[in-house]
Design a protein around this motif. Structure first.
Motif, PDB file in Angstrom:
ATOM      1  N   LEU A 281       0.914  -1.172   0.270  1.00 45.46           N
ATOM      2  CA  LEU A 281      -0.071  -0.050   0.179  1.00 45.46           C
ATOM      3  C   LEU A 281       0.659   1.334  -0.112  1.00 45.46           C
ATOM      4  O   LEU A 281       0.642   2.245  -0.628  1.00 45.46           O
TER       5      LEU A 281
ATOM      6  N   LEU B 290      -6.209   0.424   4.340  1.00 44.86           N
ATOM      7  CA  LEU B 290      -6.538   1.619   3.169  1.00 44.86           C
ATOM      8  C   LEU B 290      -6.507   3.004   3.767  1.00 44.86           C
ATOM      9  O   LEU B 290      -6.518   3.887   2.885  1.00 44.86           O
TER      10      LEU B 290
ATOM     11  N   VAL C 118      -6.636  -0.220  -6.774  1.00 49.06           N
ATOM     12  CA  VAL C 118      -5.549  -1.368  -6.097  1.00 49.06           C
ATOM     13  C   VAL C 118      -6.983  -2.467  -5.433  1.00 49.06           C
ATOM     14  O   VAL C 118      -8.207  -2.235  -5.152  1.00 49.06           O
TER      15      VAL C 118
END
Ligand code: G3P
Ligand code: CA
Length: 239
Positions: A97, A129, A107
């Motif tokens: 990430l 996230l 993603v």
């Protein structure tokens, strides 16, 4: 409509699957995004690896959930079909990430929580996230559709996808019942009529795993939203 090129397990056709190298190379050649798989270690760290066990894609053995992160990070990746050992290791989700946060890429995180339940994996993934400010360009997908629904219940703004291989009865109402934004069917179930109908019903359609040039051309012609492929280079060339 532009079809997104999504690199399956990164640029796994030419680099070790789900490795940092495979993600970097996918972004470097201009893939629109990457797809990757998430499992969890004994001490609760989210890691990017396809199988529940280490046996087939690393030089180690046993269950991912039996390893601590400190143990797992010493394991080396192996190309499963050719038995080639690499220097690359299993990445931590945060490493992936962190890299993607610096690049403009979709993603697609697949939660591999079908066989092993990994309680509260959804909360953990969403928190990660958010930490990396990637929630608005992520697609969280899974074969575990209860988990897909849970993601939506935790954060309705996150784009979700149900992965499936088969012809489902009442697909539109079923997909709505688990609050999926996207359908991720196996390529064998994709044709122009299906894609058009799904999009008319308000769904995005991303199919997996398309590695053959003729199949890429056939599916591109359907106007699909995304194609998940081990060979983003070949798909980009065709486009
Ligand atoms: O996300 C689509 C595809 O990756 C699902 O199958 O086995 O490659 O994770 P698998
Ligand atoms: Ca996957």
């Amino acid at each position: 409509m532009k079809t997104n090129v999504l690199a399956h397990r990164g640029f796994s056709g030419r680099f070790p699957e789900n490795s940092m190298r495979a993600f970097r190379e996918a972004v470097a050649i201009g893939a629109d995004g990457v797809e990757f798989d998430v499992q969890r270690t004994r001490d609760g760290e989210l890691v990017v690896i396809h199988d529940e066990r280490l046996d087939y894609s690393t030089n180690s053995q046993g269950w991912v959930f039996d390893q601590s992160w400190a143990e797992l990070r010493t394991v080396r990746l192996r190309t499963r079909s050719k038995d080639i050992l690499h220097e690359d290791t299993v990445p931590h989700l945060e490493e992936v990430l962190g890299f993607l946060a610096d690049h403009d890429a979709v993603v697609n995180i697949e939660l591999k929580n079908g066989l092993i339940g990994y309680p509260d994996m959804e909360e953990q993934v969403i928190a990660a996230l958010r930490r990396f400010k990637l929630a608005d360009r992520a697609i969280v997908s899974s074969f575990n559709h209860a988990s897909v629904l849970k993601v939506k219940e935790i954060d309705s703004s996150i784009t979700t996808g149900i992965i499936f291989a088969g012809r489902l009865v009442d697909l539109w109402s079923y997909a709505r019942s688990v609050r999926a934004d996207a359908l991720h069917p196996d390529r064998g179930f994709v044709d122009a009529a299906f894609v058009r109908a799904a999009q008319d019903e308000g769904f995005l359609v991303n199919t997996y795993t398309v590695n053959d040039d003729l199949e890429m051309q056939r599916i591109l012609a359907t106007g699909i939203n995304g194609i998940i492929t081990n060979f983003p280079d070949r798909l980009l060339d065709l486009m």
